[in-house]
Design an enzyme around this catalytic site. Structure first.
Site, short mmCIF file in Angstrom:
data_model
loop_
_atom_site.label_atom_id
_atom_site.label_comp_id
_atom_site.label_asym_id
_atom_site.label_seq_id
_atom_site.Cartn_x
_atom_site.Cartn_y
_atom_site.Cartn_z
N HIS A 84 -0.93 -1.05 -4.42
CA HIS A 84 -2.23 -0.75 -3.82
C HIS A 84 -2.30 0.75 -3.51
CE1 HIS A 84 -5.82 -2.03 -1.45
NE2 HIS A 84 -5.49 -1.03 -0.65
N MET B 255 -11.82 -6.28 4.14
CA MET B 255 -11.09 -5.37 5.03
C MET B 255 -10.91 -6.05 6.38
SD MET B 255 -10.21 -2.69 3.43
CE MET B 255 -9.44 -1.92 4.88
N PHE C 76 -7.15 4.37 8.07
CA PHE C 76 -5.78 4.62 8.51
C PHE C 76 -4.93 3.36 8.36
CE2 PHE C 76 -8.64 7.35 10.84
CZ PHE C 76 -8.06 8.61 10.69
N ASP D 59 -6.83 -6.66 3.48
CA ASP D 59 -6.23 -5.34 3.62
C ASP D 59 -6.44 -4.82 5.04
OD1 ASP D 59 -5.30 -2.76 3.21
OD2 ASP D 59 -6.97 -2.15 1.95
N GLY D 60 -5.32 -4.56 5.73
CA GLY D 60 -5.40 -3.98 7.07
C GLY D 60 -4.73 -4.86 8.10
N MET E 112 -9.06 8.04 -0.21
CA MET E 112 -10.00 8.32 0.89
C MET E 112 -10.53 9.74 0.76
SD MET E 112 -7.95 6.71 4.13
CE MET E 112 -6.99 5.20 4.00
N HIS F 274 -8.04 1.33 -4.47
CA HIS F 274 -9.04 1.04 -3.45
C HIS F 274 -9.79 2.33 -3.13
CE1 HIS F 274 -9.64 -0.40 1.03
NE2 HIS F 274 -10.77 -0.29 0.38
N SER G 237 2.14 -0.69 6.35
CA SER G 237 3.19 -0.41 7.34
C SER G 237 4.19 -1.54 7.49
CB SER G 237 2.57 -0.03 8.68
OG SER G 237 1.54 -0.92 9.02
N GLY H 77 -1.63 1.08 9.73
CA GLY H 77 -1.02 0.80 11.03
C GLY H 77 -1.96 0.29 12.11
N MET I 287 -12.19 4.40 -1.17
CA MET I 287 -12.94 4.53 0.09
C MET I 287 -13.62 5.88 0.04
SD MET I 287 -9.98 2.86 2.47
CE MET I 287 -8.76 3.21 1.19
N SER J 282 0.82 -1.21 0.00
CA SER J 282 0.00 0.00 0.00
C SER J 282 0.86 1.26 0.00
CB SER J 282 -0.93 0.01 1.22
OG SER J 282 -1.51 1.28 1.34
N ASP K 6 -4.59 3.77 -2.00
CA ASP K 6 -5.74 4.03 -1.14
C ASP K 6 -6.28 5.43 -1.35
OD1 ASP K 6 -6.08 1.61 0.52
OD2 ASP K 6 -4.02 2.03 1.13
C1 DX5 Z 1 -6.74 1.18 5.31
C2 DX5 Z 1 -6.20 1.01 3.90
C3 DX5 Z 1 -5.09 0.08 3.85
C4 DX5 Z 1 -3.89 0.51 4.63
C5 DX5 Z 1 -3.23 -0.70 5.16
O1 DX5 Z 1 -7.88 1.90 5.31
O2 DX5 Z 1 -7.22 0.56 3.03
O3 DX5 Z 1 -4.72 -0.28 2.52
O4 DX5 Z 1 -2.96 1.22 3.88
O5 DX5 Z 1 -2.23 -0.32 6.02
P1 DX5 Z 1 -1.60 -1.34 7.05
O6 DX5 Z 1 -1.04 -2.45 6.27
O7 DX5 Z 1 -0.57 -0.53 7.74
O8 DX5 Z 1 -2.72 -1.78 7.96
ZN ZN Z 2 -6.54 -0.29 1.03
#
Ligand code: DX5
Ligand code: ZN
Length: 231
Positions: A42, A146, A152, A184-185, A46, A75, A207, A154, A77, A17, A44
């Site tokens: 990937h 998810m 977020f 993911d997550g 948002m 992705h 992360s 981490g 969101m 990501s 993200d």
């Molecule tokens: C969260 C994102 C993820 C995020 C994952 O809302 O969709 O893709 O970057 O981050 P980690 O791997 O740190 O949980």
């Molecule tokens: Zn994502």
């Protein structure tokens, strides 16, 4: 004859990501994950409405596009994804995933994505039952489970989501569908293995991959995790 349990890791794809890359050096982050053997990037997106955070938009996807031939795993969101799908297609997305919670036009959004020549995905939050995405299984190339509440990087992996992966795998296999299961997550060495064993075929992680000194070795290790297949 006894049932033999073997492991098949051939299908596991790694999609680091970009959210965990240095935001001032996204091009370098993309080059790093590509050099380390990632399968997809990937990205993200948002909007500060569907999720509390704001990240990047189609403008950045477009800017990154000429820097890499890697598939962009985008992705979304965001609320009302249908409105923005054309922009993300035009910016060079290869796979676009929308959230089942964001829109009443899921079917239309998926059709617009595929109609624009990209692969389509549908995602569900940890609190959303798998049933919510089942009506779309014939219209998607991927479901994104998810394993944290989106918004977020981490955060800690939510283990109850493993049951959804197992059930999705059972249904997809039973219907012989060509649908990837992405997670993911909170994906790290331990949770990656558990997700793949449950049936995931794509690992999206921020992360843990960007935080390691040797991303290439970590990717290679994760790719070797195999899914249990009865033979
Ligand atoms: C969260 C994102 C993820 C995020 C994952 O809302 O969709 O893709 O970057 O981050 P980690 O791997 O740190 O949980
Ligand atoms: Zn994502």
């Amino acid at each position: 004859m006894k049932n033999d349990t073997t492991f098949s890791g051939a299908m596991t794809k790694i999609s680091p990501s970009m959210l965990s890359a240095d935001a001032a050096r996204l091009g370098e982050g993309l080059a790093r994950l590509e050099a380390c053997g990632a399968d997809w990037a990937h990205i993200d997106v948002m909007d500060g409405v569907f999720v509390p955070n704001i990240t990047i938009g189609q403008h950045v996807v477009r800017a990154l596009r000429p820097l890499s031939a890697m598939p962009f795993d985008v992705h979304l969101m965001i609320v009302d994804p249908l409105k923005h799908v054309p922009d993300f297609l035009d910016a060079g997305s290869d796979l676009i995933t929308v959230h089942v919670e964001t829109t009443e036009n899921v079917e239309e959004s998926l059709a617009a994505i595929r109609g624009g020549g990209a692969k389509a995905g549908v995602s569900l939050n940890p609190g959303t039952p798998l049933d919510a995405v089942l009506p779309y299984l014939d219209m998607v190339d991927l479901i994104l489970v998810m394993t944290v509440q989106p918004g977020f990087g981490g955060q800690a992996f939510q283990p109850h989501c493993l049951d959804k992966i197992t059930e999705a795998r059972r249904i997809i296999d039973e219907r012989s569908l060509d649908v990837e299961i992405s997670v993911d997550g909170g994906i790290n060495r331990d949770t990656a293995r558990r997700c793949v064993e449950a049936g995931a075929t794509v690992l999206a992680a921020g992360s843990s991959l960007f935080g390691t000194d040797d991303m290439a070795a970590e990717i290679e290790l994760w790719r070797a995790f195999g899914r249990r297949v009865e033979s």
